[in-house]
Motif scaffolding. Structure first.
Motif, PDB file in Angstrom:
ATOM      1  N   LYS A   1       0.845  -1.197   0.000  1.00  0.00           N
ATOM      2  CA  LYS A   1       0.000   0.000   0.000  1.00  0.00           C
ATOM      3  C   LYS A   1       0.882   1.249   0.000  1.00  0.00           C
ATOM      4  O   LYS A   1       1.943   1.269   0.622  1.00  0.00           O
ATOM      5  CB  LYS A   1      -0.915   0.002   1.229  1.00  0.00           C
TER       6      LYS A   1
ATOM      7  N   ALA B   1       0.981   5.399   0.752  1.00  0.00           N
ATOM      8  CA  ALA B   1       0.328   6.458   1.527  1.00  0.00           C
ATOM      9  C   ALA B   1       1.053   7.782   1.277  1.00  0.00           C
ATOM     10  O   ALA B   1       1.953   8.156   2.036  1.00  0.00           O
ATOM     11  CB  ALA B   1       0.341   6.106   3.014  1.00  0.00           C
TER      12      ALA B   1
ATOM     13  N   ASP C   1      -3.456   4.269  -1.742  1.00  0.00           N
ATOM     14  CA  ASP C   1      -4.316   3.544  -0.795  1.00  0.00           C
ATOM     15  C   ASP C   1      -4.738   4.403   0.388  1.00  0.00           C
ATOM     16  O   ASP C   1      -5.893   4.344   0.831  1.00  0.00           O
ATOM     17  CB  ASP C   1      -3.570   2.304  -0.296  1.00  0.00           C
ATOM     18  N   TYR C   2      -3.806   5.175   0.913  1.00  0.00           N
ATOM     19  CA  TYR C   2      -4.067   6.029   2.072  1.00  0.00           C
ATOM     20  C   TYR C   2      -3.634   7.453   1.742  1.00  0.00           C
ATOM     21  O   TYR C   2      -2.763   7.677   0.898  1.00  0.00           O
ATOM     22  CB  TYR C   2      -3.251   5.577   3.298  1.00  0.00           C
TER      23      TYR C   2
ATOM     24  N   HIS D   1      -1.730  10.227   3.806  1.00  0.00           N
ATOM     25  CA  HIS D   1      -0.969  10.355   5.049  1.00  0.00           C
ATOM     26  C   HIS D   1      -0.959  11.820   5.479  1.00  0.00           C
ATOM     27  O   HIS D   1      -0.497  12.689   4.733  1.00  0.00           O
ATOM     28  CB  HIS D   1       0.460   9.843   4.848  1.00  0.00           C
TER      29      HIS D   1
ATOM     30  N   PHE E   1      -8.912   6.668   2.527  1.00  0.00           N
ATOM     31  CA  PHE E   1      -8.541   6.314   3.897  1.00  0.00           C
ATOM     32  C   PHE E   1      -7.545   7.346   4.430  1.00  0.00           C
ATOM     33  O   PHE E   1      -6.491   7.553   3.826  1.00  0.00           O
ATOM     34  CB  PHE E   1      -7.925   4.914   3.881  1.00  0.00           C
TER      35      PHE E   1
ATOM     36  N   ASP F   1      -4.889   8.427   7.009  1.00  0.00           N
ATOM     37  CA  ASP F   1      -3.871   7.898   7.917  1.00  0.00           C
ATOM     38  C   ASP F   1      -3.230   9.110   8.615  1.00  0.00           C
ATOM     39  O   ASP F   1      -2.415   9.809   8.020  1.00  0.00           O
ATOM     40  CB  ASP F   1      -2.874   7.113   7.051  1.00  0.00           C
TER      41      ASP F   1
ATOM     42  N   ASP G   1      -9.310   7.877   9.737  1.00  0.00           N
ATOM     43  CA  ASP G   1      -9.642   6.446   9.745  1.00  0.00           C
ATOM     44  C   ASP G   1      -8.664   5.664  10.606  1.00  0.00           C
ATOM     45  O   ASP G   1      -9.019   4.632  11.180  1.00  0.00           O
ATOM     46  CB  ASP G   1      -9.616   5.896   8.315  1.00  0.00           C
TER      47      ASP G   1
ATOM     48  N   GLU H   1       4.340  -0.009   8.531  1.00  0.00           N
ATOM     49  CA  GLU H   1       4.503   1.158   7.671  1.00  0.00           C
ATOM     50  C   GLU H   1       5.880   1.774   7.891  1.00  0.00           C
ATOM     51  O   GLU H   1       6.401   1.756   9.011  1.00  0.00           O
ATOM     52  CB  GLU H   1       3.401   2.173   8.026  1.00  0.00           C
TER      53      GLU H   1
END
Length: 214
Positions: free
Chosen positions: A3, A5, A27-28, A30, A59, A61, A82, A172
């Motif tokens: 993923k 971010a 995906d995310y 950040h 999403f 983060d 999230d 991560e």
């Protein structure tokens, strides 16, 4: 699957909505929150997060680089996070556990973060409670720093602990992640890569995000 971010710390804050939409294949999102106390920089806070939540379903983060995060984690959850991650160095273990519990009580995911000098063993008391562990591969506080390859043994050690005790937990890394370092992170055991300037300075952002997946 790996993923990606992207960190909006490297986005154009005057065009933040545009720059979040530019990373839609990631995906995310950040979000780096800095208080000028825990780290020597100040970034963004609750009002900006609320605004971001209104313009994307991605999403979020949210990485809190603040002292005593237990004071604010519920408000960041309410603002649209999230996942909220807190630094193990930012408060007492009791308060870090309390912060994790507050995040979960809001129905959100919780994570912990380790600065470069913090050993892998620092995750042990939290490992089975969190959904993500973030290993900093630069000193937190500023974007665009040089990747610290000497953090990879720590990433590998934490990956082993995760596989033994909480296989669903994500691992991560954040700091200096770029096309020339992403494979090193993945090989060490990371499955979520934070990248700021490497994404936002790329001529083709979707292609760069795909490249970083390894």
């Amino acid at each position: 699957m790996i993923k990606i971010a992207p960190s909006i710390l490297s986005a154009d804050f005057a065009n933040l909505e545009r720059d979040i939409h530019r990373i839609s294949t990631a995906d995310y999102v950040h979000v780096d929150v800095m208080d000028g106390v825990f780290v020597p920089n100040i970034s963004i806070g609750l009002p900006v997060l609320q605004s971001i939540r209104k313009v994307t379903d991605m999403f979020l983060d949210v990485h809190l680089m603040i002292v005593e995060p237990v004071r604010y984690v519920e408000r960041f959850c309410d603002a649209g996070a999230d996942l909220v991650t807190v630094h193990v160095e930012s408060d007492t273990p009791e308060n870090i556990h309390a912060a994790i519990d507050k995040i979960h009580a809001k129905g959100k995911k919780a994570g912990i973060v380790l600065k470069p000098a913090t050993p892998a063993e620092a995750v042990l008391s939290y490992l089975e409670k969190v959904e993500l562990i973030l290993v900093m591969t630069v000193e937190p506080g500023f974007g665009g720093q040089k990747f610290m390859a000497d953090m990879m043994p720590k990433v590998t050690a934490i990956r082993k602990l995760i596989d033994e005790k909480n296989p669903a937990c994500e691992l991560e890394v954040d700091g200096g992640v770029a096309p020339d370092t992403c494979k090193t992170c993945i090989d060490a055991g990371a499955n979520v890569l934070v990248a700021g300037s490497a994404v936002y300075k790329a001529p083709d952002i979707p292609a760069r995000i795909a490249e970083l997946r390894g």
